[in-house]
Scaffold this motif. Structure first.
Motif, short mmCIF file in Angstrom:
data_model
loop_
_atom_site.label_atom_id
_atom_site.label_comp_id
_atom_site.label_asym_id
_atom_site.label_seq_id
_atom_site.Cartn_x
_atom_site.Cartn_y
_atom_site.Cartn_z
N ASP A 94 0.82 -1.22 0.00
CA ASP A 94 0.00 0.00 0.00
C ASP A 94 0.86 1.26 0.00
N HIS A 95 2.01 1.21 0.65
CA HIS A 95 2.84 2.41 0.80
C HIS A 95 4.13 2.34 -0.01
N HIS A 96 4.18 1.46 -0.98
CA HIS A 96 5.33 1.36 -1.89
C HIS A 96 6.64 1.20 -1.11
N ASN A 142 9.56 4.95 2.47
CA ASN A 142 8.30 4.21 2.41
C ASN A 142 8.33 2.92 3.22
N GLU A 161 2.98 13.39 1.04
CA GLU A 161 1.67 12.82 0.68
C GLU A 161 0.73 13.94 0.28
N ALA B 10 -1.97 6.51 -8.94
CA ALA B 10 -0.97 5.86 -8.08
C ALA B 10 -1.34 4.38 -7.95
N LYS B 12 -1.26 0.63 -7.35
CA LYS B 12 -0.36 -0.17 -6.53
C LYS B 12 0.35 -1.19 -7.40
N ASN B 671 2.80 7.34 -12.93
CA ASN B 671 2.42 6.82 -11.62
C ASN B 671 3.16 7.60 -10.54
N MET B 673 3.16 7.59 -7.35
CA MET B 673 3.70 6.82 -6.22
C MET B 673 5.09 6.25 -6.59
N GLU B 676 7.70 9.13 -6.91
CA GLU B 676 8.19 9.59 -5.61
C GLU B 676 9.16 8.58 -5.00
N GLY B 677 8.84 7.30 -5.18
CA GLY B 677 9.75 6.27 -4.67
C GLY B 677 11.12 6.34 -5.33
#
Lengths: 161, 787
Positions: A94-96, A142, A161, B10, B12, B671, B673, B676-677
């Motif tokens: 869920d939070h990568h 994360n 976020e 985003a 998953k 994406n 998410m 950012e990762g």
């Protein structure tokens, strides 16, 4: 060679191993349970963490015969039998909390044990608990967030976020 | 409102489930029935002449299949270099051979001398101890400048010196740059070291060679970022195996960061040995072995001069860099300090005159090649450090000095041969000031000072170039490869889709992000689309993943192929709907006739393509599968502004990163998410370089930092949560997605921010320290503060 028997993820297993066979080699090569990884040779990276008799252990630092009679849980034994992931596993998705996935088994095993022992850790406690687990992909952001989320804490205020 | 699917969502990551449950399939998880294991005996001296290798006793050891030495590779090609740089004088670089196993000499600690293949790894390792080596140790060259001295020991006896090339860029600018620096109102000079790093993906390299004698086919399973590149290099240049008899598979790969781009000796060895022995051969690197055999990164020694006029406008930049090549030329090594570094020296600024000189040097160390950012972190670090130093010397605000010199109009042709298509450096700086809460810094500094600590703020900008291209241009610059990518979109009869891509995912999440693009274009659910990558027998010839190119280059190929699919599907739909092709619209997975309520579903069209009963066979072929190759017309130019805030304990020199903020312009984002990762990870590595990591050789060429006990990897307690933002998007103008690339930005943008912050902290304590070389360990910081 000597016979060694243990319970891995609820299943009784045994094998003939040399005295210098490491637990991680026994798991990966003899049992062909390749979810547990080897990322270093100095017991630093933590990719090989499994649970032995309820403790998080680096399986590269334990001989297979030392696990005689032990109850062992590996990353393959964390999700429910129907495939439902644990709350730690689900929070990582869920939070990568993972990218290449190589350190991930060790991270999940360490985090799972942390939350058993300290159900609502602070950010600092999470970071400290990960001192023996190295990740090269995520910058830890994360991973820490996922573990805090798995503990039921609100992570919506965390940066980015 | 964030989207919940398609471009901008985003979504998953679907790959996570296998990684989280121990079901990944990494190369070391692959075991071929009956495989043997190889152990490489590696040089423990940095430089030596091999007088003899006696393998007779080792060959008799239990379980040993065969012991190989360099002599077994008579007539086999060496490891090729994929980029030829031309020097200032128009001459090609010096290009020594790179044998699979050492012949004649060993040239760095870790150079493989012999390979023992045995039934078990332990037997191979034991037998290696029985090999009798007579190696006459020679003086080693480690320091780059010393390596260029008259009379220095030569790494390669057949070359005139240890100089690989002396490169000038742009050579025609040199006289004007010299003149501008002479006449400048102010010149800021900085000498610095960009420390040698080891990429350290958590998965060590692994290679399994498997030969099938019955059909003369070889398969190599390997930890690679680009299986087709390995197939071409190894097949054509090393072992002479035609592509149709060679399959290269890079399955789940546990991180790359550049160091898994290159073709390595161990890959060639296991493929070669499996053919000789008619038996699969497996090699798994230990971490210690990885430290002495994975290509290292960075290792530049630079002097940079920045000239300013009386109004603080930048007028010229002149740099002189010594770049370490190590003992051999790794696959893309020559391009890193030249085309990936010199072309970025303008940074975000409209400096009219720039001259970059690079001397690439052979030393008795592990080869050095691309590591996350590859040349661009080196350019950014020196530029952003010298600008900060200039601001301090001139007594002006470092942000104001940057803003004053920002490039403001696009497209912008730099004096170092590249053209930035878009950007808005003011916007990212504005955003940074907001998200980093610069307004609150003074109060935070007072709080730190009340505790007896120093607090510093470091700002920097960066520009980077991704998706290196076009192929015809890079060919002129010396690349011996094309730099396009490829995708095949295979629509199945019931409407699901397999997309075979040349890009390789080793943490980047392509399996999730790429379907978002195709789903968006077709209006179908992401879950109907699967990405296939990493197996040369399944995917079209693409160049793989590095240089933040996957979405910009391979993603563009995927868009082009999907456009072809849509075109053909509309033809089929027009037939089914008995309407003119021009009137067919595709929306939400449905083809309809404009202005009517007539429509046909995606699945009906795809089924018609494979069951062509009611089908215009006279006009179009059955089936629905298209391939596109995409060769970009330019690089993409992500940019941004980064801010680091540190607290420094003046008693110990220990630096703590208190806050870190990044405002990036990646163009469009598929994406957020995942993006950012990627930034988080890059920042983590940049903080590692700035504070912790250092690959150290002693004067005799012994590698002192060959384990995690000695090489300080960043851990969770070394870094804070990061504040990242990518809302200041100026889409790329020349690719169909308007994307720029985000994989390396964090590693490029963060080291100067950290160092600028530490210098600021020290200055706030009243010590006039202007520079400390990375890593800024407590010892180095404390020592600098005592002077």
């Amino acid at each position: 060679m000597a016979k060694v028997s243990m319970t891995v993820n609820g299943r009784a297993v045994s094998g003939d191993v040399a005295g210098n066979r490491l637990l991680v080699e026994f798991l990966r090569e003899d049992l062909r349970m390749t979810g547990t990884h080897v990322g270093c040779d100095t017991s630093q990276c933590g990719a090989c963490v499994v649970h032995v008799n309820g403790k998080a252990v680096k399986s590269c630092t334990m001989l297979a015969h030392e696990a005689e009679g032990a109850t062992i849980t590996t990353i393959e034994g964390i999700a429910s039998p129907d495939g439902t992931m644990s709350r730690v596993q689900q929070a990582f998705q869920d939070h990568h909390g993972l990218q290449c996935g190589f350190c991930t088994p060790g991270m999940v095993m360490t985090a799972t044990k942390l939350l058993e022992q300290n159900p609502t850790p602070t950010e600092a406690e999470v970071r400290h608990a990960l001192e023996g687990n190295i990740c090269r992909c995520t910058g830890y952001h994360n991973i820490v967030k996922a573990i805090l989320a798995a503990s039921g804490q609100d992570v919506s205020k965390i940066a980015a976020e | 409102m964030p989207k919940d699917s398609g471009i901008g969502a985003a979504s998953k990551r679907r790959e996570d489930v296998r990684f989280l449950t121990g079901a990944g399939n990494y190369t070391d998880d692959i075991n071929v029935y009956g495989q043997a294991y190889v152990y490489f005996l590696r040089s423990d001296v940095a430089h030596g002449r091999i007088n003899s290798i006696d393998t007779s006793a080792a060959s008799e050891m239990p379980g040993v299949v065969r012991v190989f030495t360099g002599d077994d590779f008579e007539g086999v090609g060496g490891l090729p270099c994929g980029w030829q740089v031309t020097d200032r004088f128009g001459q090609p670089m010096q290009e020594p051979g790179h044998p699979v196993l050492a012949r004649g000499k060993v040239r760095h600690v870790g150079d493989p001398i012999a390979a023992v293949v045995a039934d078990t790894l332990q037997q191979a390792r034991d037998a290696a101890e029985a090999i009798e080596l007579d190696i006459e140790e020679l003086p080693a060259v480690v320091d780059m400048k010393a390596a260029l001295n008259e009379g220095a020991a030569k790494v390669h006896d057949e070359l005139p010196s240890n100089l690989c090339y002396d490169w000038g860029f742009v050579e025609d600018n040199k006289a004007a740059v010299d003149e501008a620096i002479k006449n400048a109102a102010h010149v800021t000079t900085l000498e610095l070291i960009n420390n040698r790093l080891v990429a350290n993906p958590m998965e060590p390299r692994v290679a399994v060679g498997d030969y099938n004698r019955a059909n003369d086919e070889s398969t190599l399973y390997t930890t690679s970022q680009n299986p087709h590149v390995i197939r071409l290099l190894m097949g054509a240049f090393v072992l002479g195996i035609p592509e149709h008899k060679l399959r290269v598979v890079a399955p789940d790969v546990g991180g790359g960061f550049g160091t898994k781009i290159f073709h390595y000796a161990e890959e060639a060895f296991v493929t070669f040995a499996s053919r000789k022995l008619n038996r699969a051969v497996k090699w798994t690197a230990s971490r210690s072995e990885a430290f002495m055999s994975d290509a290292h990164g960075r290792d530049h020694v630079t002097k940079i001069e920045l000239a300013l006029d009386a109004d603080n406008n930048f007028t010229a930049i002149r740099t002189e860099t010594y770049a370490n090549m190590g003992a051999y030329l790794s696959t893309f090594a020559p391009s890193v300090p030249t085309w990936l570094h010199g072309t970025l020296m303008a940074g975000n600024y409209k400096t009219p005159l720039i001259y970059v000189n690079v001397k690439a040097v052979f030393t008795n160390t592990v080869p050095v090649d691309a590591y996350r950012g590859a040349g661009r972190p080196e350019a950014t670090y020196q530029l952003e450090r010298v600008v900060d130093k200039a601001a301090r010397e001139l007594g002006v605000d470092p942000i104001a000095l940057r803003r004053q010199n920002f490039i403001s109009e696009f497209p912008y042709a730099t004096p170092v041969a590249v053209e930035y298509d878009t950007g808005n450096y003011f916007a990212t700086m504005d955003k940074l000031e907001e998200i980093a809460d610069l307004a609150g810094f003074d109060a935070r500094r007072k709080e730190s000072e009340a505790k007896g600590m120093l607090r510093g703020l470091g700002i920097n900008c960066y520009i980077e170039a991704c998706g290196i291209a076009p192929s015809n241009l890079v060919g002129q610059l010396g690349a011996r490869a094309g730099l396009y990518d490829a995708a095949t979109v295979r629509v199945n009869a019931t409407g699901s889709i397999s997309v075979m891509v040349g890009a390789h995912s080793h943490g980047q999440g392509h399996e999730t992000a790429f379907p978002q693009v195709v789903a968006d274009m077709l209006g179908i659910d992401e879950s109907m689309i699967e990405i296939v990558h990493g197996d040369s027998s399944k995917i079209p010839f693409g160049m793989g993943t590095y240089g933040s190119r996957s979405l910009a280059v391979c993603g563009s190929a995927m868009v082009r192929a999907t456009e072809k699919i849509i075109k053909k599907a509309k033809k089929i739909a027009s037939h089914l709907l008995e309407a003119s092709e021009g009137d067919i619209e595709l929306k939400d997975g449905k083809f309809s006739v404009a202005g009517t309520d007539k429509s046909v579903a995606w699945g009906d069209v795809t089924l018609a393509a494979y069951v062509p009963h009611n089908y215009p066979l006279e006009d179009i072929e059955p089936g629905l599968e298209e391939t596109a190759f995409y060769d970009p017309s330019n690089f993409t130019y992500p940019s941004g502004a980064y801010c680091c805030e540190v607290e420094l304990d003046p008693e110990t020199g220990k630096v703590t990163i208190e806050r870190f903020a990044a405002a990036d312009d990646f163009g469009n984002v598929v994406n957020p998410m995942i993006v950012e990762g990627q930034v988080h990870g890059g920042i983590g590595q940049g903080i590692g370089q700035a504070l912790l990591e250092n690959c150290v050789y002693d004067s005799e060429g012994q590698l002192l930092s060959a384990s995690y006990m000695d090489y300080a990897m960043p851990r969770a307690e070394d870094v804070p949560f990061y504040v990242v933002d990518h809302s200041c998007a100026t889409p790329c103008t020349h690719n169909p997605l308007g994307v720029k690339g985000c994989g390396e930005a964090g590693a490029i943008g963060s080291p100067p921010a950290v160092v600028n912050a530490v210098i600021d902290a020290i200055q706030s304590g009243g010590k006039n320290v202007l520079h400390i070389d990375m890593p800024l360990s407590p010892q180095r910081v404390w020592a600098a503060m005592q002077d």
